[in-house]
Design an enzyme around this catalytic site. Sequence first.
Site, PDB file in Angstrom:
ATOM      1  N   SER A   9      28.025 -13.806  -2.855  1.00  0.00           N
ATOM      2  CA  SER A   9      27.990 -15.287  -1.909  1.00  0.00           C
ATOM      3  C   SER A   9      27.437 -14.814  -0.733  1.00  0.00           C
ATOM      4  O   SER A   9      27.457 -13.640   0.032  1.00  0.00           O
ATOM      5  CB  SER A   9      29.593 -15.273  -1.540  1.00  0.00           C
ATOM      6  N   HIS A  34      24.905 -17.951  -4.292  1.00  0.00           N
ATOM      7  CA  HIS A  34      26.066 -18.707  -3.959  1.00  0.00           C
ATOM      8  C   HIS A  34      26.045 -19.262  -2.621  1.00  0.00           C
ATOM      9  O   HIS A  34      26.355 -18.162  -1.639  1.00  0.00           O
ATOM     10  CB  HIS A  34      27.303 -18.200  -4.379  1.00  0.00           C
ATOM     11  N   ASP A  36      27.876 -21.302   0.442  1.00  0.00           N
ATOM     12  CA  ASP A  36      28.785 -21.706   1.024  1.00  0.00           C
ATOM     13  C   ASP A  36      28.766 -22.844   2.075  1.00  0.00           C
ATOM     14  O   ASP A  36      28.346 -22.317   3.036  1.00  0.00           O
ATOM     15  CB  ASP A  36      30.048 -20.702   1.250  1.00  0.00           C
ATOM     16  N   MET A  38      30.380 -25.406   4.522  1.00  0.00           N
ATOM     17  CA  MET A  38      31.441 -25.757   5.199  1.00  0.00           C
ATOM     18  C   MET A  38      31.425 -26.735   6.245  1.00  0.00           C
ATOM     19  O   MET A  38      30.407 -26.487   7.080  1.00  0.00           O
ATOM     20  CB  MET A  38      32.368 -24.472   5.408  1.00  0.00           C
ATOM     21  N   HIS A  67      28.015 -24.686  -3.103  1.00  0.00           N
ATOM     22  CA  HIS A  67      29.500 -25.093  -3.061  1.00  0.00           C
ATOM     23  C   HIS A  67      29.879 -25.740  -1.804  1.00  0.00           C
ATOM     24  O   HIS A  67      29.866 -25.054  -0.680  1.00  0.00           O
ATOM     25  CB  HIS A  67      30.283 -23.604  -3.286  1.00  0.00           C
ATOM     26  N   MET A  69      32.272 -27.280   0.552  1.00  0.00           N
ATOM     27  CA  MET A  69      33.775 -27.667   0.832  1.00  0.00           C
ATOM     28  C   MET A  69      33.663 -28.463   2.123  1.00  0.00           C
ATOM     29  O   MET A  69      33.663 -28.042   3.268  1.00  0.00           O
ATOM     30  CB  MET A  69      34.075 -26.054   1.239  1.00  0.00           C
ATOM     31  N   MET A 138      38.887 -21.926  -7.655  1.00  0.00           N
ATOM     32  CA  MET A 138      39.038 -20.889  -6.362  1.00  0.00           C
ATOM     33  C   MET A 138      40.122 -20.033  -6.722  1.00  0.00           C
ATOM     34  O   MET A 138      41.107 -20.637  -7.037  1.00  0.00           O
ATOM     35  CB  MET A 138      39.168 -21.886  -5.263  1.00  0.00           C
ATOM     36  N   ASP A 172      36.047 -17.742  -7.676  1.00  0.00           N
ATOM     37  CA  ASP A 172      35.375 -17.657  -6.066  1.00  0.00           C
ATOM     38  C   ASP A 172      36.535 -17.035  -5.152  1.00  0.00           C
ATOM     39  O   ASP A 172      37.323 -18.030  -5.107  1.00  0.00           O
ATOM     40  CB  ASP A 172      34.534 -18.772  -5.677  1.00  0.00           C
TER      41      ASP A 172
END
Length: 221
Positions: A9, A34, A36, A38, A67, A69, A138, A172
């Site tokens: 990540s 990966h 993230d 957000m 990913h 979010m 998750m 994750d």
Amino acid sequence: MVHAKIAPSLLSSDFARLADECERMLSLGADYLHMDVMDGHFVPNLTLGAPIIECLRPHTKGFLDCHLMVSHPEQWVDDFARAGADLFCFHIEATTDAPALIDRVHALNMKCGIAIKPKTPVASVISLAHKLDQVLVMTVEPGFGGQSFMPECMDKVRELRAQFPDLDIEVDGGLAPENIEVAAQAGANVIVAGSSIFKASSPRDVISLFRKTVNDAQPTA
């Protein structure tokens, strides 16, 4: 049969050296990178978006596992496709028409995944799994790195693996050498880890351990 895919990540990386950090992880044996994403709304944190993916893309051939979010993931599909994302993973909790969103992601030549929070029933994705390239379970509440692994989420992984033996199942949150065996035995094969890789004295050894543990857990013919 599935095989291990290790996805450091980049949330735990040095953002000032993001391209270098990506290449360092790949050189140490990572399969995926990966990312993230957000938005400060779906989760209480703000990280990176499509413009950073677009800037990063020319500097790495690594598989960008994005990913999201975010609320309303539909509005970002085109941007991430143009930016060069390889996989677009959205949260089932953030959309009202997951089948249409899956089709749209695939139409733009990205792989598609769906993520579920710890409190979201696995039944929410069972009927969609045949359309997906990956399901992300998750194992912490999304939004921040460094949280503790939630082993109770492994029941979801077991149920998915029992029904979909060839599906990539990603976990994750809090994955580390001390709990990778639990995740591997449950059936997870795509392992996201931030702190336990980036803060390790030997990230290569951690990546190798994750890979071996997952591959050793695969059923033999």
